[in-house]
Write a protein that holds these residues in place. Sequence first.
Motif, PDB file in Angstrom:
ATOM      1  N   ARG A   1      32.408   1.430 -35.312  1.00 55.39           N
ATOM      2  CA  ARG A   1      33.300   0.311 -35.646  1.00 55.39           C
ATOM      3  C   ARG A   1      34.777   0.708 -35.612  1.00 55.39           C
ATOM      4  N   LEU A   2      35.065   1.981 -35.873  1.00 57.09           N
ATOM      5  CA  LEU A   2      36.461   2.421 -35.935  1.00 57.09           C
ATOM      6  C   LEU A   2      36.974   2.675 -34.515  1.00 57.09           C
ATOM      7  N   ARG A   3      37.406   1.586 -33.884  1.00 54.52           N
ATOM      8  CA  ARG A   3      37.932   1.618 -32.518  1.00 54.52           C
ATOM      9  C   ARG A   3      38.889   0.441 -32.361  1.00 54.52           C
ATOM     10  N   ASN A   4      39.642   0.456 -31.282  1.00 58.21           N
ATOM     11  CA  ASN A   4      40.581  -0.628 -30.990  1.00 58.21           C
ATOM     12  C   ASN A   4      41.417  -0.974 -32.219  1.00 58.21           C
ATOM     13  N   PHE A   5      42.157   0.026 -32.712  1.00 62.04           N
ATOM     14  CA  PHE A   5      42.990  -0.187 -33.897  1.00 62.04           C
ATOM     15  C   PHE A   5      44.417   0.284 -33.671  1.00 62.04           C
ATOM     16  N   LYS A   6      45.306  -0.225 -34.511  1.00 64.39           N
ATOM     17  CA  LYS A   6      46.718   0.154 -34.506  1.00 64.39           C
ATOM     18  C   LYS A   6      47.084   0.700 -35.877  1.00 64.39           C
ATOM     19  N   ILE A   7      47.977   1.679 -35.866  1.00 64.34           N
ATOM     20  CA  ILE A   7      48.575   2.205 -37.087  1.00 64.34           C
ATOM     21  C   ILE A   7      50.043   1.813 -37.027  1.00 64.34           C
ATOM     22  N   GLU A   8      50.475   1.005 -37.984  1.00 69.29           N
ATOM     23  CA  GLU A   8      51.854   0.527 -38.002  1.00 69.29           C
ATOM     24  C   GLU A   8      52.523   0.897 -39.317  1.00 69.29           C
ATOM     25  N   ILE A   9      53.835   1.072 -39.251  1.00 68.59           N
ATOM     26  CA  ILE A   9      54.635   1.484 -40.402  1.00 68.59           C
ATOM     27  C   ILE A   9      55.794   0.515 -40.541  1.00 68.59           C
ATOM     28  N   SER A  10      56.124   0.187 -41.789  1.00 74.13           N
ATOM     29  CA  SER A  10      57.228  -0.722 -42.054  1.00 74.13           C
ATOM     30  C   SER A  10      58.001  -0.261 -43.288  1.00 74.13           C
ATOM     31  N   GLU A  11      59.290  -0.518 -43.278  1.00 74.17           N
ATOM     32  CA  GLU A  11      60.108  -0.202 -44.451  1.00 74.17           C
ATOM     33  C   GLU A  11      59.936  -1.252 -45.546  1.00 74.17           C
ATOM     34  N   HIS A  12      59.571  -2.453 -45.136  1.00 72.93           N
ATOM     35  CA  HIS A  12      59.443  -3.554 -46.095  1.00 72.93           C
ATOM     36  C   HIS A  12      58.103  -4.241 -45.910  1.00 72.93           C
ATOM     37  N   GLY A  13      57.499  -4.614 -47.019  1.00 74.19           N
ATOM     38  CA  GLY A  13      56.215  -5.300 -46.968  1.00 74.19           C
ATOM     39  C   GLY A  13      55.665  -5.479 -48.354  1.00 74.19           C
ATOM     40  N   SER A  14      54.395  -5.773 -48.439  1.00 76.87           N
ATOM     41  CA  SER A  14      53.708  -5.864 -49.727  1.00 76.87           C
ATOM     42  C   SER A  14      52.233  -5.609 -49.477  1.00 76.87           C
ATOM     43  N   LEU A  15      51.528  -5.303 -50.545  1.00 84.07           N
ATOM     44  CA  LEU A  15      50.115  -4.971 -50.410  1.00 84.07           C
ATOM     45  C   LEU A  15      49.231  -6.171 -50.108  1.00 84.07           C
ATOM     46  N   ASN A  16      49.824  -7.357 -49.897  1.00 83.38           N
ATOM     47  CA  ASN A  16      49.026  -8.506 -49.477  1.00 83.38           C
ATOM     48  C   ASN A  16      48.855  -8.535 -47.963  1.00 83.38           C
ATOM     49  N   GLY A  17      49.317  -7.478 -47.290  1.00 80.81           N
ATOM     50  CA  GLY A  17      49.171  -7.378 -45.842  1.00 80.81           C
ATOM     51  C   GLY A  17      50.431  -7.673 -45.072  1.00 80.81           C
ATOM     52  N   THR A  18      51.472  -8.114 -45.766  1.00 78.49           N
ATOM     53  CA  THR A  18      52.728  -8.444 -45.106  1.00 78.49           C
ATOM     54  C   THR A  18      53.438  -7.176 -44.649  1.00 78.49           C
ATOM     55  N   MET A  19      53.839  -7.160 -43.392  1.00 74.48           N
ATOM     56  CA  MET A  19      54.634  -6.069 -42.833  1.00 74.48           C
ATOM     57  C   MET A  19      55.849  -6.707 -42.157  1.00 74.48           C
ATOM     58  N   VAL A  20      57.047  -6.298 -42.551  1.00 76.49           N
ATOM     59  CA  VAL A  20      58.269  -6.838 -41.962  1.00 76.49           C
ATOM     60  C   VAL A  20      58.729  -5.890 -40.855  1.00 76.49           C
ATOM     61  N   ASN A  21      58.811  -6.388 -39.639  1.00 79.97           N
ATOM     62  CA  ASN A  21      59.223  -5.600 -38.474  1.00 79.97           C
ATOM     63  C   ASN A  21      58.478  -4.270 -38.378  1.00 79.97           C
ATOM     64  N   PRO A  22      57.157  -4.308 -38.302  1.00 84.44           N
ATOM     65  CA  PRO A  22      56.406  -3.047 -38.227  1.00 84.44           C
ATOM     66  C   PRO A  22      56.685  -2.303 -36.924  1.00 84.44           C
ATOM     67  N   ILE A  23      56.605  -0.986 -37.026  1.00 87.26           N
ATOM     68  CA  ILE A  23      56.780  -0.113 -35.865  1.00 87.26           C
ATOM     69  C   ILE A  23      55.438   0.559 -35.586  1.00 87.26           C
ATOM     70  N   LEU A  24      55.022   0.534 -34.336  1.00 91.39           N
ATOM     71  CA  LEU A  24      53.764   1.155 -33.948  1.00 91.39           C
ATOM     72  C   LEU A  24      53.901   2.673 -34.043  1.00 91.39           C
ATOM     73  N   CYS A  25      53.012   3.285 -34.796  1.00 85.47           N
ATOM     74  CA  CYS A  25      52.941   4.744 -34.871  1.00 85.47           C
ATOM     75  C   CYS A  25      51.975   5.247 -33.814  1.00 85.47           C
ATOM     76  N   ALA A  26      50.756   4.715 -33.821  1.00 81.32           N
ATOM     77  CA  ALA A  26      49.729   5.158 -32.880  1.00 81.32           C
ATOM     78  C   ALA A  26      48.672   4.072 -32.748  1.00 81.32           C
ATOM     79  N   GLU A  27      47.846   4.199 -31.729  1.00 84.16           N
ATOM     80  CA  GLU A  27      46.739   3.271 -31.534  1.00 84.16           C
ATOM     81  C   GLU A  27      45.607   3.977 -30.815  1.00 84.16           C
ATOM     82  N   ARG A  28      44.440   3.395 -30.923  1.00 80.43           N
ATOM     83  CA  ARG A  28      43.254   3.966 -30.270  1.00 80.43           C
ATOM     84  C   ARG A  28      42.384   2.819 -29.793  1.00 80.43           C
ATOM     85  N   SER A  29      41.833   2.959 -28.573  1.00 83.28           N
ATOM     86  CA  SER A  29      40.958   1.908 -28.057  1.00 83.28           C
ATOM     87  C   SER A  29      39.485   2.312 -28.125  1.00 83.28           C
ATOM     88  N   ASP A  30      39.166   3.559 -27.838  1.00 85.25           N
ATOM     89  CA  ASP A  30      37.763   3.996 -27.860  1.00 85.25           C
ATOM     90  C   ASP A  30      37.352   4.356 -29.288  1.00 85.25           C
TER      91      ASP A  30
END
Length: 170
Positions: A92-121
Amino acid sequence: MLAWLNIGFCKPGGGQLNLALHKQSSQTSTWSSGRAQASSAVDGIRTGEYYSCDSCTHTHAENNPWWMVDLGQHFLINEVVISNRNGINSRRLRNFKIEISEHGSLNGTMVNPILCAERSDPQPGGSTVSYPCTSGAVQGRYLQIRLMYYEILTLCEVQVFGPYYGMNFP
């Protein structure tokens, strides 16, 4: 009186300072009350043994499920290490993105996230894999891992690392 001893492969590991260790975290949903909580991914236990150590997250099956952590302050982040569960459901752990943001909240909100890494397989079952940020160190306080399809998200440990100079340690 019986007590469960946390020994062997269920013990927290050592090494570098993990910026996410024991920090507040959340996820889109939780499969079972009492286990599979978002905090299971930042408890320091890197095993892929979902059932025996009770130390992995687990969402419901849903569109684009996510897990995120609030690091408590801004850090430069250059590497995220993810431990996957063992067994048939590890695919199941495939096709995911890791994003980082300076601003957000733990309800899932990310303000202007920056892609750190991703994986498809699929990440191999029971493996712990390092994902360096592809564009170099990214400054942020919130880190989110999101599947890009309909599925259950399970993470057994998420570690976050970066350069420490000029930063306050958690």
